[in-house]
Motif scaffolding. Structure first.
Motif, PDB file in Angstrom:
ATOM      1  N   SER A 229      13.570   4.366  -9.025  1.00 36.51           N
ATOM      2  CA  SER A 229      12.844   3.220  -9.741  1.00 36.51           C
ATOM      3  C   SER A 229      11.495   3.169  -8.962  1.00 36.51           C
ATOM      4  N   LYS A 230      10.412   2.926 -10.036  1.00 40.60           N
ATOM      5  CA  LYS A 230       9.065   2.795  -9.117  1.00 40.60           C
ATOM      6  C   LYS A 230       8.985   1.721  -8.131  1.00 40.60           C
ATOM      7  N   ASP A 231       9.795   0.648  -8.320  1.00 41.90           N
ATOM      8  CA  ASP A 231      10.132  -0.323  -7.255  1.00 41.90           C
ATOM      9  C   ASP A 231      10.806  -0.106  -5.978  1.00 41.90           C
ATOM     10  N   THR A 232      11.135   1.260  -5.614  1.00 41.53           N
ATOM     11  CA  THR A 232      12.062   1.699  -4.648  1.00 41.53           C
ATOM     12  C   THR A 232      11.312   2.854  -3.937  1.00 41.53           C
ATOM     13  N   TRP A 233      11.728   2.786  -2.647  1.00 38.15           N
ATOM     14  CA  TRP A 233      11.065   3.916  -1.916  1.00 38.15           C
ATOM     15  C   TRP A 233      11.568   5.435  -2.359  1.00 38.15           C
ATOM     16  N   ARG A 234      11.032   6.469  -1.830  1.00 33.09           N
ATOM     17  CA  ARG A 234      11.577   8.017  -2.300  1.00 33.09           C
ATOM     18  C   ARG A 234      11.711   8.675  -1.099  1.00 33.09           C
ATOM     19  N   LEU A 235      12.742   9.197  -0.865  1.00 32.78           N
ATOM     20  CA  LEU A 235      13.043  10.113   0.298  1.00 32.78           C
ATOM     21  C   LEU A 235      12.479  11.655   0.084  1.00 32.78           C
TER      22      LEU A 235
ATOM     23  N   LYS B 139       0.917  -1.134   0.089  1.00 35.07           N
ATOM     24  CA  LYS B 139       0.111   0.174  -0.098  1.00 35.07           C
ATOM     25  C   LYS B 139       1.030   1.427  -0.092  1.00 35.07           C
ATOM     26  N   THR B 140       0.206   2.404  -0.421  1.00 37.30           N
ATOM     27  CA  THR B 140       0.957   3.525  -0.400  1.00 37.30           C
ATOM     28  C   THR B 140       0.942   4.228   0.823  1.00 37.30           C
ATOM     29  N   GLU B 141       2.461   4.240   1.083  1.00 41.21           N
ATOM     30  CA  GLU B 141       2.312   4.756   2.500  1.00 41.21           C
ATOM     31  C   GLU B 141       3.801   5.689   2.647  1.00 41.21           C
ATOM     32  N   SER B 142       3.764   6.452   3.623  1.00 46.64           N
ATOM     33  CA  SER B 142       4.941   7.426   3.998  1.00 46.64           C
ATOM     34  C   SER B 142       4.977   7.560   5.514  1.00 46.64           C
ATOM     35  N   ARG B 143       6.171   8.138   5.819  1.00 45.25           N
ATOM     36  CA  ARG B 143       6.553   8.298   7.416  1.00 45.25           C
ATOM     37  C   ARG B 143       7.592   9.448   7.764  1.00 45.25           C
ATOM     38  N   ILE B 144       7.544  10.088   8.773  1.00 43.36           N
ATOM     39  CA  ILE B 144       8.291  11.040   9.064  1.00 43.36           C
ATOM     40  C   ILE B 144       9.689  10.313   9.888  1.00 43.36           C
TER      41      ILE B 144
ATOM     42  N   HIS C 296       6.133  -0.501  -7.380  1.00 49.10           N
ATOM     43  CA  HIS C 296       5.816  -1.002  -8.473  1.00 49.10           C
ATOM     44  C   HIS C 296       4.680   0.123  -9.206  1.00 49.10           C
ATOM     45  N   THR C 297       4.533   0.983  -8.150  1.00 45.81           N
ATOM     46  CA  THR C 297       3.499   2.291  -9.012  1.00 45.81           C
ATOM     47  C   THR C 297       4.552   3.522  -9.054  1.00 45.81           C
ATOM     48  N   GLY C 298       5.149   3.724  -7.918  1.00 49.31           N
ATOM     49  CA  GLY C 298       6.113   4.718  -7.653  1.00 49.31           C
ATOM     50  C   GLY C 298       5.336   5.991  -7.016  1.00 49.31           C
ATOM     51  N   VAL C 299       6.231   6.800  -6.389  1.00 50.66           N
ATOM     52  CA  VAL C 299       5.477   7.917  -5.472  1.00 50.66           C
ATOM     53  C   VAL C 299       5.521   9.147  -6.260  1.00 50.66           C
ATOM     54  N   ALA C 300       4.671   9.965  -6.451  1.00 50.89           N
ATOM     55  CA  ALA C 300       4.534  11.145  -7.192  1.00 50.89           C
ATOM     56  C   ALA C 300       4.758  12.303  -6.210  1.00 50.89           C
ATOM     57  N   LYS C 301       3.966  12.373  -4.936  1.00 53.02           N
ATOM     58  CA  LYS C 301       4.037  13.299  -4.293  1.00 53.02           C
ATOM     59  C   LYS C 301       3.895  13.258  -3.021  1.00 53.02           C
ATOM     60  N   VAL C 302       4.713  13.991  -1.953  1.00 49.94           N
ATOM     61  CA  VAL C 302       4.436  13.960  -0.539  1.00 49.94           C
ATOM     62  C   VAL C 302       4.120  15.258   0.014  1.00 49.94           C
ATOM     63  N   GLU C 303       3.279  15.318   0.876  1.00 50.19           N
ATOM     64  CA  GLU C 303       2.730  16.529   1.402  1.00 50.19           C
ATOM     65  C   GLU C 303       2.683  16.283   3.056  1.00 50.19           C
TER      66      GLU C 303
ATOM     67  N   GLY D 257      11.901  12.419   5.704  1.00 44.64           N
ATOM     68  CA  GLY D 257      10.920  11.258   5.724  1.00 44.64           C
ATOM     69  C   GLY D 257      11.139  10.253   4.450  1.00 44.64           C
ATOM     70  N   THR D 258      10.357   9.110   4.546  1.00 44.44           N
ATOM     71  CA  THR D 258      10.396   8.191   3.528  1.00 44.44           C
ATOM     72  C   THR D 258       8.946   8.008   2.827  1.00 44.44           C
ATOM     73  N   ALA D 259       8.885   7.643   1.491  1.00 46.62           N
ATOM     74  CA  ALA D 259       7.585   7.216   1.153  1.00 46.62           C
ATOM     75  C   ALA D 259       7.368   6.273   0.184  1.00 46.62           C
ATOM     76  N   TRP D 260       6.729   5.347   0.082  1.00 44.17           N
ATOM     77  CA  TRP D 260       6.800   4.267  -0.872  1.00 44.17           C
ATOM     78  C   TRP D 260       5.439   3.850  -1.456  1.00 44.17           C
TER      79      TRP D 260
END
Length: 528
Positions: free
Chosen positions: A473-479, A419-424, A448-455, A442-445
């Motif tokens: 990669s869409k298969d990795t987390w995004r900081l 599931k699309t999730e994020s953390r501080i 296989h879809t990819g993160v487009a935005k963090v708020e 923080g981190t968001a993930w």
């Protein structure tokens, strides 16, 4: 002249409290020592202590397992071993206490405990029938030692009573020494047996085999990491998680020790032809390198059970094509060398666009033993309990109603997309900060879809968009990172992510069971 009629009545023989306690503990030590010794030669996990602990792990309610993972983390297994040891010591004490006059009650308890060890070994699918020799030997040793020491101790008490009637007799001291010598011998023998069993059982150390593998050079390398893949200087985690820090959640009480030269992978079931691959078969194929984030379904909102690595291996779809998976197959039922099982949707495993791998390398070196050496499954986009079998030895293609994997039988979901999730990550919760500009990272993930935005927002204010690291990669987390104006006082900061498909993670909190937690991660800031 005194006669037999003048002699005082004989006091019923009864062991003292310390002696009875010692007998119970020595019998327990003998059982565990001999069981561990035999297990060293017939199968290390057949040791009764380990087998019973494994049985507890395998049959504990999912709620307890989840609590242990959340509360104890990687300490859950040492705590389990300690708890089991305490229980066994208490039962050993009880066996002695119940047998101060006659050994029967203690003997029954010893037999019951021994039978539990036999049943625990018998229940394991990864152990053969010869492995039953270990718990049987433990039962016999425990019962023999308990009976022998009890008889010797009662004889000592009888001699002691006789000596009280006739002070001329030296039998009391001799019998006491005999009993003490027997106790010391049992204790020493139990310790030696346990050490020999430990050495024999762990002599096949997989680390030597792992080192001998040598460098793994991929034929297809992952793209170079961009300089802004993370914000470590600002406080974020590194983009690549070091092997030593990579989270580890599994049911293996003892890390399997499998040498590369002894390992093989069998693909069978609903296939046109059964195939078996050796490590050499995999090692000599063109290797591919991919960066994939793994996530545990037990991860609570904001939890640490997620890590990112560079994996080296072969495309799983290519191996499966050689077997010819049949159209009716619904799941890939994977089995680890320790008997753990995992059910993966067959269509995902077979999809060449998914990027599923049989991985043999992690972050530039052969897989660490605790992370699955010689080989493991890595499938992007699915929670680990349906996608990440370590120490894998078998892939059986079957239907969902034919085989039920370990966690599915405990109420977890059949399909488990991450599931699309994020953390501080920083600051930590309840951190004291200086009022004014406060940086959050923080981190968001959304694998296989990819993160487009963090708020991020402060209290109930407006959502502000954070700065994202480069997408690797869409298969990795995004900081990500952001600076907020934080006035003096206590405040709450919250984060949410939107994936590349346009879905914004829900605020609604959901428990990890049955298919992963949801909700916004929030922390409390105390600004001064």
């Amino acid at each position: 002249m005194s006669t037999l009629q003048d002699a005082p009545p004989e006091t019923p023989k009864r062991l003292s409290l310390p002696v009875a306690t010692l007998i119970g503990l020595l019998a327990l030590a003998a059982a565990l020592g001999v069981g561990h010794l035999v297990a060293g030669f017939v199968g290390y996990t057949a040791s009764p202590f380990i087998a019973v602990a494994d049985y507890v792990v395998d049959h504990s309610p999912s709620g307890i397992v989840k609590w242990a993972e959340r509360t104890l983390g990687t300490w859950d297994k040492p705590v389990l071993k300690l708890g089991l040891a305490v229980v066994l010591v208490l039962l050993g004490l009880l066996a002695g206490q119940l047998s101060r006059r006659t050994p029967r009650a203690g003997q029954v308890l010893v037999v019951v405990l021994g039978a539990a060890g036999v049943a625990a070994v018998f229940a394991r699918s990864d152990l053969g029938q010869v492995s039953l020799l270990a718990p049987v030997a433990a039962l016999v040793a425990g019962l023999t030692v308990f009976t022998f020491l009890h008889r010797a101790a009662l004889s000592r008490e009888s001699d002691h009573q006789g000596a009280a009637l006739s002070r001329e007799s030296g039998a009391s001291g001799a019998s006491r020494r005999k009993f003490l010598r027997a106790g010391v011998g049992v204790a020493a023998g139990s310790g030696v047996a346990a050490v020999v069993g430990q050495v024999a059982g762990t002599s096949s150390n997989a680390e030597d085999s792992r080192i001998a593998v040598g460098p793994l050079v991929p034929a297809r390398t992952a793209p170079p990491l961009p300089a802004d893949a993370d914000f470590v200087k600002l406080g974020s985690p590194p983009f690549i998680t070091p092997n030593a820090d990579f989270y580890r959640i599994d049911t293996a009480l003892v890390v399997p020790q499998v040498r590369a030269e002894d390992w093989s992978l069998r693909v069978h079931g609903m296939v046109d032809r059964e195939v078996t691959f050796s490590y050499a078969d995999i090692r000599t194929r063109p290797l591919v390198e991919r960066r994939v984030t793994l996530t545990c379904v037990s991860n609570e909102v904001g939890g640490p059970l997620i890590s990112n690595a560079t994996w080296i291996g072969v495309d799983l779809a290519g191996l499966l094509d050689e077997a010819g998976v049949q159209a009716g197959a619904e799941q890939m039922f994977a089995t680890s060398v320790d008997g753990w099982t995992c059910g993966t949707p067959a269509n995902v495993a077979l999809d060449p666009e998914r990027g599923a791998m049989l991985a043999i390398g992690m972050n530039g070196e052969p897989l660490p033993v605790e992370h699955g050496f010689p080989a493991r499954i890595v499938i992007p986009g699915l929670y680990g309990y349906v996608s990440a079998t370590k120490w894998v030895k078998s892939l059986e293609f079957t239907r969902w109603d034919a085989r039920q994997a370990y966690w599915l039988s405990r109420g977890w979901a059949e399909q488990a997309p991450i599931k699309t999730e994020s953390r501080i990550d920083t600051p930590s919760g309840f951190a004291g900060v200086t009022a004014g500009k406060v940086r959050l990272t923080g981190t968001a993930w959304a694998q296989h879809t990819g993160v487009a935005k963090v708020e991020v927002r402060l209290d109930q204010g407006e959502w502000r968009e954070a700065t994202l690291a480069a997408e690797v990669s869409k298969d990795t987390w995004r900081l990500w990172w952001i600076e907020l104006d934080v006035p003096k006082g206590t405040h709450q900061a919250s984060v949410r992510a939107t994936d590349a498909g346009g879905y914004t993670q829900t605020e609604n909190r959901a428990d990890p069971v049955p298919d992963g937690a949801t909700g916004w991660h929030s922390i409390t800031l105390d600004a001064h």
